[in-house]
Design a protein around this motif. Structure first.
Motif, short mmCIF file in Angstrom:
data_model
loop_
_atom_site.label_atom_id
_atom_site.label_comp_id
_atom_site.label_asym_id
_atom_site.label_seq_id
_atom_site.Cartn_x
_atom_site.Cartn_y
_atom_site.Cartn_z
N VAL A 9 19.86 -34.72 1.89
CA VAL A 9 20.78 -33.57 2.25
C VAL A 9 20.25 -32.32 2.74
O VAL A 9 19.00 -32.28 2.69
CB VAL A 9 21.04 -33.04 0.85
N ASP A 10 20.89 -31.93 3.76
CA ASP A 10 20.52 -30.61 4.39
C ASP A 10 21.43 -29.63 3.93
O ASP A 10 22.79 -29.71 4.26
CB ASP A 10 20.75 -31.08 5.90
N VAL A 11 20.99 -28.54 3.37
CA VAL A 11 21.74 -27.68 3.12
C VAL A 11 21.57 -26.13 3.76
O VAL A 11 20.67 -25.41 3.82
CB VAL A 11 21.47 -27.16 1.50
N GLY A 12 22.51 -25.77 4.56
CA GLY A 12 22.73 -24.61 5.11
C GLY A 12 23.61 -23.60 4.80
O GLY A 12 24.38 -23.67 3.74
N THR A 34 29.81 -25.28 2.99
CA THR A 34 28.95 -24.56 2.10
C THR A 34 29.76 -23.50 1.08
O THR A 34 30.20 -22.56 1.81
CB THR A 34 27.64 -23.98 2.38
N PRO A 35 30.10 -23.61 -0.10
CA PRO A 35 30.54 -22.51 -0.90
C PRO A 35 29.88 -21.29 -1.12
O PRO A 35 29.55 -20.77 -2.02
CB PRO A 35 31.01 -23.32 -2.02
N ALA A 36 29.03 -20.76 0.05
CA ALA A 36 28.20 -19.75 -0.13
C ALA A 36 28.68 -18.44 -1.12
O ALA A 36 27.73 -18.15 -2.00
CB ALA A 36 27.71 -19.51 1.42
N THR A 37 29.81 -18.01 -0.79
CA THR A 37 30.17 -16.87 -1.30
C THR A 37 30.60 -17.22 -2.97
O THR A 37 30.75 -16.23 -3.53
CB THR A 37 31.45 -16.32 -0.54
N ALA A 38 30.70 -18.36 -3.32
CA ALA A 38 30.77 -18.76 -4.53
C ALA A 38 29.92 -18.56 -5.26
O ALA A 38 29.71 -18.98 -6.61
CB ALA A 38 31.89 -19.93 -4.93
N GLY A 39 28.51 -18.54 -4.85
CA GLY A 39 27.32 -18.29 -5.64
C GLY A 39 26.44 -19.79 -5.87
O GLY A 39 26.95 -20.95 -5.33
N LEU A 44 25.39 -25.89 -5.71
CA LEU A 44 24.75 -26.94 -6.40
C LEU A 44 25.85 -28.19 -6.93
O LEU A 44 25.63 -29.18 -6.65
CB LEU A 44 23.94 -26.62 -7.74
N ASP A 45 26.90 -27.48 -7.47
CA ASP A 45 27.86 -28.50 -7.77
C ASP A 45 28.31 -29.14 -6.33
O ASP A 45 28.66 -30.59 -6.62
CB ASP A 45 29.19 -27.89 -8.18
N THR A 46 28.52 -28.48 -5.40
CA THR A 46 29.14 -29.15 -4.07
C THR A 46 27.85 -30.44 -3.46
O THR A 46 28.30 -31.48 -3.09
CB THR A 46 29.10 -28.22 -2.95
N ILE A 47 26.68 -29.95 -3.83
CA ILE A 47 25.48 -30.72 -3.48
C ILE A 47 25.74 -32.04 -4.10
O ILE A 47 25.58 -33.31 -3.81
CB ILE A 47 24.18 -30.38 -3.66
N ASP A 129 16.33 -23.29 -9.36
CA ASP A 129 15.51 -24.25 -9.49
C ASP A 129 16.16 -25.32 -8.98
O ASP A 129 16.82 -26.15 -10.03
CB ASP A 129 15.03 -24.43 -10.91
N LEU A 130 15.99 -25.80 -7.80
CA LEU A 130 16.95 -26.68 -7.18
C LEU A 130 16.51 -28.28 -7.80
O LEU A 130 17.44 -29.27 -8.08
CB LEU A 130 16.75 -26.96 -5.63
N VAL A 131 15.26 -28.63 -7.93
CA VAL A 131 14.91 -29.76 -8.85
C VAL A 131 15.57 -30.10 -9.97
O VAL A 131 16.24 -30.96 -10.59
CB VAL A 131 13.38 -29.89 -8.67
N ALA A 132 15.25 -29.03 -11.14
CA ALA A 132 15.79 -29.13 -12.39
C ALA A 132 17.31 -28.94 -12.44
O ALA A 132 18.18 -30.05 -13.20
CB ALA A 132 15.39 -27.93 -13.23
N GLU A 133 17.96 -28.35 -11.44
CA GLU A 133 19.73 -28.14 -11.47
C GLU A 133 20.14 -29.52 -11.25
O GLU A 133 21.13 -29.81 -11.87
CB GLU A 133 19.73 -26.95 -10.56
N LEU A 134 19.70 -29.96 -9.96
CA LEU A 134 20.17 -31.30 -9.31
C LEU A 134 19.88 -32.24 -10.13
O LEU A 134 20.81 -33.29 -10.16
CB LEU A 134 19.93 -31.30 -7.88
N SER A 135 18.74 -32.44 -10.61
CA SER A 135 18.36 -33.60 -11.70
C SER A 135 19.47 -33.75 -12.92
O SER A 135 19.85 -34.82 -13.28
CB SER A 135 16.85 -33.52 -11.99
N ALA A 136 19.54 -32.64 -13.51
CA ALA A 136 20.43 -32.30 -14.61
C ALA A 136 21.90 -32.82 -14.08
O ALA A 136 22.51 -33.54 -14.61
CB ALA A 136 20.53 -30.97 -15.05
N ARG A 137 22.38 -32.53 -12.85
CA ARG A 137 23.60 -32.88 -12.43
C ARG A 137 23.89 -34.39 -12.19
O ARG A 137 24.87 -35.03 -12.28
CB ARG A 137 23.85 -32.28 -11.25
#
Length: 395
Positions: A9-12, A34-39, A44-47, A129-137
């Motif tokens: 994944v490439d997140v810009g 990227t839903p950047a303005t949504a926070g 993370l949900d989109t990823i 925390d990208l690892v924790a958040e995406l691992s949880a999802r």
């Protein structure tokens, strides 16, 4: 034995790209805004959603090849669909053992998975925390690195710097960033901030504001937006505020050659010549709206456009020469939008680069990146290789 597979994944700030990498082959690439303005949580949900879609598509294709059913029916269900896609929390239970590799915008600590800092292009991204958040999802193991660092890893693995023991990747476009790899290890530095090439001071940018809030950095004169701003100042007749790369007394040995070229910026701070005044008058009615249009104007022979790119390219080349004197890589790889320019940009870049190298560093290769935007995906997937420089498990 179930083979491993990686969702890369490439997140810009404007788009998220993802694809599957199996045995080094990138496939099933998807791109979403990227839903950047949504926070950060929305990003993370989109990823997670695009990763689920890639897994479903890859498994569906695998099923078609083997006569099975695959998992395509769950494509697009987001994190809720991961249980059926990958089975248990270890990523097994499907056609592959899945894991996720991410190259993300911001200063990223690859050991902890934290976004140390980020620009306003991704509001609320810092501290995530990208690892924790995406691992949880997803229920999958995750590794993460800065996006430009991922580009460096990708070019080193399969692109312009493959086979080199050390390399410097420079991304020159909207901003200017970089990544340095030595003996297969990515240099991240203290606070994971290594690679901020755009914030090296250069004389040509003296007094110009940088997006980091500082002044005088190379990004302020050499990035795509900075080159466009230089052109606008030249076209408006306020050229006296555009620093020239010859001030003060830079590269005197090449002045004769440069002065024979009307597009050269070696005439120093006096940019208000009769030639420039005529060009400014001719161009004032049709100023390019973006760097792409400016590049087209330069290729068509617009003297001020050529000059603006020349100024930026020489500033960047000089900065890179100084960096190479310090790090001494085998090769410097240039990627990003500006690298797609022709000799109008590459010529002065190479000339200024060579002029500032010490004798021991002369002959260092300066080459164009080969993989384009896929480099970040290949590099992100490479975070799961033993030789990628990742020294600590992050899941």
């Amino acid at each position: 034995m179930t083979p491993p597979a990686t969702v890369a994944v490439d997140v810009g700030g404007t788009k998220i790209r993802a694809g599957s990498v199996i045995d080094g082959n990138l496939a099933h690439v998807r791109s979403v805004p990227t839903p950047a303005t949504a926070g950060a949580q929305a990003v993370l949900d989109t990823i997670a959603e695009v990763a689920a879609a890639v897994i479903a598509e890859t498994s569906g294709a695998r099923g078609a090849e083997t006569g099975g059913h695959g998992s395509a029916a769950t494509a697009g269900r987001g994190s809720a669909g991961f249980g059926g896609l990958v089975g248990g929390g270890d990523g097994s239970g499907s056609d592959f053992v899945w894991r996720i590799g991410i190259g993300a915008a911001g200063v990223i600590d690859p050991s902890s998975g934290l976004v140390v800092s980020a620009t306003e292009s991704l509001p609320g991204w810092a501290g995530t925390d990208l690892v924790a958040e995406l691992s949880a999802r997803t229920g999958l193991p995750v590794r993460v690195v800065n996006d430009v660092h991922a580009h460096a890893l990708g070019e080193a693995a399969a692109g312009a710097s493959r086979g080199a023991r050390s390399c410097l990747l420079v991304a020159a476009g909207t901003g200017i960033g970089g990544g340095f790899i030595a003996d297969g290890h990515l240099l991240t530095g203290r606070n994971s901030a290594a690679g901020h090439i755009g914030h090296v001071p250069v004389a040509a940018a003296a007094g110009l504001g940088c997006p980091c809030s500082g002044t005088g950095h190379v990004e302020a004169i050499a990035s795509g937006p900075a080159v466009l701003e230089t052109y606008r100042r030249l076209a408006s007749g306020s050229g006296e505020r555009v620093p020239g790369p010859a001030e003060p007394a830079a590269h005197e040995h090449s002045h004769n050659q440069e002065s024979a070229n009307p597009s050269s910026s070696s005439s120093g701070p006096n940019l208000g010549s009769d030639h420039d005044a005529a060009a400014a008058s001719a161009n004032s009615a049709s100023v390019p709206a973006n760097t792409r249009e400016l590049a087209a104007a330069a290729s068509a022979g617009d003297a001020l456009a050529i000059r603006a790119f020349d100024i930026g390219a020489r500033a960047l080349g000089s900065a890179l020469g100084g960096i190479v004197n310090v790090l001494s890589p085998e090769v410097v790889v240039i990627g990003g939008g500006l690298a797609e320019m022709d000799g109008i940009w590459w010529g002065p870049l190479r000339e200024a680069f060579a002029a500032d190298l010490i004798p021991a560093a002369s002959g260092t290769q300066l080459v164009k990146a080969e993989l384009g935007q896929d480099a970040a995906l290949i590099g992100a997937a490479g975070l799961w290789n033993d030789d990628c420089g990742q020294k600590k498990e992050t899941h």
